[in-house]
Design an enzyme around this catalytic site. Structure first.
Site, PDB file in Angstrom:
ATOM      1  N   ASP A  61      65.689 110.969 -62.314  1.00  0.00           N
ATOM      2  CA  ASP A  61      65.279 109.585 -62.076  1.00  0.00           C
ATOM      3  C   ASP A  61      64.278 109.126 -63.131  1.00  0.00           C
ATOM      4  O   ASP A  61      63.883 107.958 -63.156  1.00  0.00           O
ATOM      5  CB  ASP A  61      64.738 109.388 -60.659  1.00  0.00           C
ATOM      6  CG  ASP A  61      63.542 110.255 -60.325  1.00  0.00           C
ATOM      7  OD1 ASP A  61      63.091 111.033 -61.185  1.00  0.00           O
ATOM      8  OD2 ASP A  61      63.043 110.171 -59.174  1.00  0.00           O
ATOM      9  N   SER A  62      63.920 110.033 -64.051  1.00  0.00           N
ATOM     10  CA  SER A  62      63.161 109.654 -65.243  1.00  0.00           C
ATOM     11  C   SER A  62      63.900 108.606 -66.055  1.00  0.00           C
ATOM     12  O   SER A  62      63.305 107.953 -66.927  1.00  0.00           O
ATOM     13  CB  SER A  62      62.901 110.884 -66.120  1.00  0.00           C
ATOM     14  OG  SER A  62      64.100 111.609 -66.357  1.00  0.00           O
ATOM     15  N   ASP A 100      68.999 113.923 -59.391  1.00  0.00           N
ATOM     16  CA  ASP A 100      67.846 113.629 -58.546  1.00  0.00           C
ATOM     17  C   ASP A 100      68.192 112.720 -57.380  1.00  0.00           C
ATOM     18  O   ASP A 100      68.969 111.766 -57.530  1.00  0.00           O
ATOM     19  CB  ASP A 100      66.769 112.906 -59.364  1.00  0.00           C
ATOM     20  CG  ASP A 100      65.845 113.842 -60.105  1.00  0.00           C
ATOM     21  OD1 ASP A 100      65.841 115.045 -59.803  1.00  0.00           O
ATOM     22  OD2 ASP A 100      65.128 113.362 -61.003  1.00  0.00           O
ATOM     23  N   LYS A 129      68.569 117.616 -56.580  1.00  0.00           N
ATOM     24  CA  LYS A 129      67.134 117.906 -56.628  1.00  0.00           C
ATOM     25  C   LYS A 129      66.368 116.932 -55.754  1.00  0.00           C
ATOM     26  O   LYS A 129      66.620 115.725 -55.788  1.00  0.00           O
ATOM     27  CB  LYS A 129      66.594 117.851 -58.062  1.00  0.00           C
ATOM     28  CG  LYS A 129      65.090 118.194 -58.149  1.00  0.00           C
ATOM     29  CD  LYS A 129      64.677 118.520 -59.564  1.00  0.00           C
ATOM     30  CE  LYS A 129      64.585 117.322 -60.460  1.00  0.00           C
ATOM     31  NZ  LYS A 129      63.514 116.352 -60.025  1.00  0.00           N
ATOM     32  N   GLU A 131      62.330 115.921 -54.561  1.00  0.00           N
ATOM     33  CA  GLU A 131      60.884 116.089 -54.658  1.00  0.00           C
ATOM     34  C   GLU A 131      60.373 116.362 -53.247  1.00  0.00           C
ATOM     35  O   GLU A 131      60.607 115.565 -52.335  1.00  0.00           O
ATOM     36  CB  GLU A 131      60.223 114.842 -55.236  1.00  0.00           C
ATOM     37  CG  GLU A 131      60.557 114.610 -56.695  1.00  0.00           C
ATOM     38  CD  GLU A 131      59.731 113.499 -57.327  1.00  0.00           C
ATOM     39  OE1 GLU A 131      58.704 113.102 -56.728  1.00  0.00           O
ATOM     40  OE2 GLU A 131      60.105 113.028 -58.414  1.00  0.00           O
ATOM     41  N   GLU A 198      56.323 121.323 -61.612  1.00  0.00           N
ATOM     42  CA  GLU A 198      55.852 120.426 -62.665  1.00  0.00           C
ATOM     43  C   GLU A 198      54.329 120.350 -62.695  1.00  0.00           C
ATOM     44  O   GLU A 198      53.676 120.198 -61.665  1.00  0.00           O
ATOM     45  CB  GLU A 198      56.428 119.016 -62.446  1.00  0.00           C
ATOM     46  CG  GLU A 198      55.967 118.014 -63.496  1.00  0.00           C
ATOM     47  CD  GLU A 198      56.708 116.692 -63.452  1.00  0.00           C
ATOM     48  OE1 GLU A 198      56.396 115.821 -64.292  1.00  0.00           O
ATOM     49  OE2 GLU A 198      57.600 116.524 -62.588  1.00  0.00           O
TER      50      GLU A 198
END
EC number: 2.1.2.11
Length: 280
Positions: A61-62, A100, A129, A131, A198
């Site tokens: 999502d970067s 993501d 993925k 978070e 991270e």
């Protein structure tokens, strides 16, 4: 004008590379062979990454920041993620693709199952993925029970950047380090097949990699994890204000493919990240 390699196909050199799987990654951890992972957002860069023998492609999502020009990742939608995952899958038909779950796509079990399923069924992702902290163990368990391969993202969580007031290194004090360690352990116990950590001190990254059985990929987590990931645009020197853990692999080289190959080589030789590219 046509490109040398038609869309949706890989070059001869990339076709010779044996496809990666979760078993491949688990064996790499066992054999202490570092895993090279980068972000990709389109078919062209995905093809180059396969030629460079990158192990995992992350549709992150970067993309909100590096593709869309947003200030953070929070505006990225499921539509965006599926769209870009499809493109990466076309460029890397046999690649190992991770995608993501974007902001607010994992608020409860039915929602996370629906959205993770879409990333796989519509986008073509192999791994999803999320978070997460230990509080999301039930979501990881539900996805795992449904047959979804999950990577748990711990440490700095970019989707909480506005709540946290900025991007901050995690785990510098004993209590916070214990919290990050617990997140990794609890989420792995819930079924996470991989962990991405991270922005933590290098010593904490090493402890996490040693304490759990699944592959641990670091970004700003030191060299003693099981693999590294960087944002494609960062490793190509396209970020005017790179983070401390970023290295410009294009500098001094004549082509993007050479930069990607240099990155993969540096990860596997453990010459990246160097001590000054991590945190204490």
């Amino acid at each position: 004008m046509s490109s040398q390699t038609p869309p949706g196909e890989t070059s001869t050199s990339s076709q010779r590379v044996k496809p990666k799987t979760l078993t491949t990654l688990q064996n790499a951890k066992r054999d202490q062979t570092p895993i090279a992972m980068i972000t990709a957002y389109d078919a062209g860069f995905a093809r180059l990454a396969m030629e460079a023998e990158i192990d995992i492609l992350l549709v992150g999502d970067s993309l909100g920041m590096v593709v869309q020009g947003q200030r953070d990742t929070l505006s990225v939608t499921m539509h965006d993620m599926i769209y870009h995952t499809k493109m990466v899958r076309r460029g890397a038909p046999s690649g190992l693709v991770m995608a993501d779950l974007p902001f607010l796509s994992d608020t409860d079990t039915p929602t996370v199952l629906r959205n993770a399923g879409r990333l796989i069924q519509e986008g073509g992702a192999d791994i999803v993925k999320i978070e997460a902290t230990a509080a999301k163990a039930d979501l990881v368990q539900a996805m795992t029970d449904a047959g979804i391969a999950v990577c748990a993202h711990v440490g700095l969580l970019p989707q909480k950047v506005r709540q946290l007031g900025g991007y901050r290194v995690r785990g510098r004090d004993i209590d916070d380090a214990s919290a990050v360690m617990r997140d990794a352990e609890v989420l792995t116990h819930a079924g996470a097949a991989m962990v991405l950590v991270e922005c933590v001190p290098s010593t904490l990254g090493a402890r996490i990699a040693k304490s759990i059985d699944v592959p641990v990929i670091g970004i700003g987590a030191g060299v003693d994890v099981d693999g590294q990931v960087l944002v494609m645009n960062d490793l190509l020197g396209m970020n005017p204000h790179p983070a401390r853990f970023v290295r410009d692999f294009l500098r001094g080289r004549g082509a993007i493919l050479q930069a990607l190959q240099a990155y993969a080589s540096a990860v596997r030789s453990r010459s990246f990240p160097a001590e000054h590219e991590g945190f204490v």
